[in-house]
Design a protein around this motif. Structure first.
Motif, PDB file in Angstrom:
ATOM      1  N   UNK A   8       1.001  -1.132   0.154  1.00 26.59           N
ATOM      2  CA  UNK A   8      -0.255  -0.243  -0.009  1.00 26.59           C
ATOM      3  C   UNK A   8       1.152   1.329  -0.303  1.00 26.59           C
ATOM      4  N   UNK A   9       2.173   1.200  -0.214  1.00 23.83           N
ATOM      5  CA  UNK A   9       3.134   2.235   0.323  1.00 23.83           C
ATOM      6  C   UNK A   9       2.777   2.676  -1.232  1.00 23.83           C
ATOM      7  N   UNK A  10       3.939   4.451  -1.334  1.00 20.50           N
ATOM      8  CA  UNK A  10       3.556   4.445  -2.511  1.00 20.50           C
ATOM      9  C   UNK A  10       4.153   6.031  -2.549  1.00 20.50           C
ATOM     10  N   UNK A  17      -3.266  11.035   1.246  1.00 16.04           N
ATOM     11  CA  UNK A  17      -3.350  10.015   2.251  1.00 16.04           C
ATOM     12  C   UNK A  17      -2.748   8.839   1.684  1.00 16.04           C
ATOM     13  N   UNK A  18      -2.708   7.182   2.497  1.00 13.54           N
ATOM     14  CA  UNK A  18      -2.198   5.999   1.684  1.00 13.54           C
ATOM     15  C   UNK A  18      -2.911   5.318   2.954  1.00 13.54           C
ATOM     16  N   UNK A  79      -4.242  -2.557   9.405  1.00 14.48           N
ATOM     17  CA  UNK A  79      -4.443  -1.685   8.132  1.00 14.48           C
ATOM     18  C   UNK A  79      -4.143  -0.479   8.550  1.00 14.48           C
ATOM     19  N   UNK A  80      -3.068   0.351   8.420  1.00 14.42           N
ATOM     20  CA  UNK A  80      -2.519   1.905   9.037  1.00 14.42           C
ATOM     21  C   UNK A  80      -3.455   3.160   8.145  1.00 14.42           C
ATOM     22  N   UNK A  81      -3.941   4.004   8.110  1.00 15.35           N
ATOM     23  CA  UNK A  81      -4.941   4.493   7.377  1.00 15.35           C
ATOM     24  C   UNK A  81      -3.690   5.654   7.824  1.00 15.35           C
ATOM     25  N   UNK A  82      -3.567   6.022   6.994  1.00 16.27           N
ATOM     26  CA  UNK A  82      -2.616   7.849   6.892  1.00 16.27           C
ATOM     27  C   UNK A  82      -2.920   8.766   6.352  1.00 16.27           C
ATOM     28  N   UNK A  83      -3.543  10.024   6.791  1.00 16.80           N
ATOM     29  CA  UNK A  83      -4.154  11.069   6.648  1.00 16.80           C
ATOM     30  C   UNK A  83      -2.585  12.348   6.699  1.00 16.80           C
TER      31      UNK A  83
END
Length: 114
Positions: A8-10, A17-18, A79-83
């Protein structure tokens, strides 16, 4: 041997967000205290967020209010939601038990541009 696969990285711009995912091949997963760690360039691994089996989460101060850790025990996923990402969030992100008991997986690279 437990297998951990992060994804899921990028590359995103600051403010973006990722959502990171982690698949774990461990039959006792639902009982484990899980965590996300990160390793910035040239630095040691650092703890980012933890989540107990019953859903209690904690975060390092630098990500509080921006990151959310969740899990799906039926799928053995974390999961890790990163905003509101910041350049200082740039790192390779790993999931592991809260005590980093397992060998590190391959991680997933997150790069935040200014």
């Amino acid at each position: 041997q437990v297998q951990v696969v992060e994804s899921g990285g990028g590359v995103v711009q600051a403010g973006g967000s990722l959502r990171l995912s982690c698949a774990v091949s461990e039959s006792t997963f639902s009982f484990l205290h899980m965590a996300w760690f990160r390793q910035p360039p040239g630095k040691q691994h650092e703890l980012v967020a933890t989540l107990t089996g019953d859903g209690t989460s904690e975060y390092v101060d630098s990500v509080k209010g921006r990151f959310t850790i969740t899990r799906d025990n039926a799928k053995n996923m974390v999961y890790l939601q990163m905003n509101s990402l910041k350049p200082e969030d740039t790192a390779v992100y790993y999931c592991n038990t809260q005590t980093a008991f397992w060998s590190w997986g391959q991680g997933t690279q997150v790069t935040v541009s200014p």
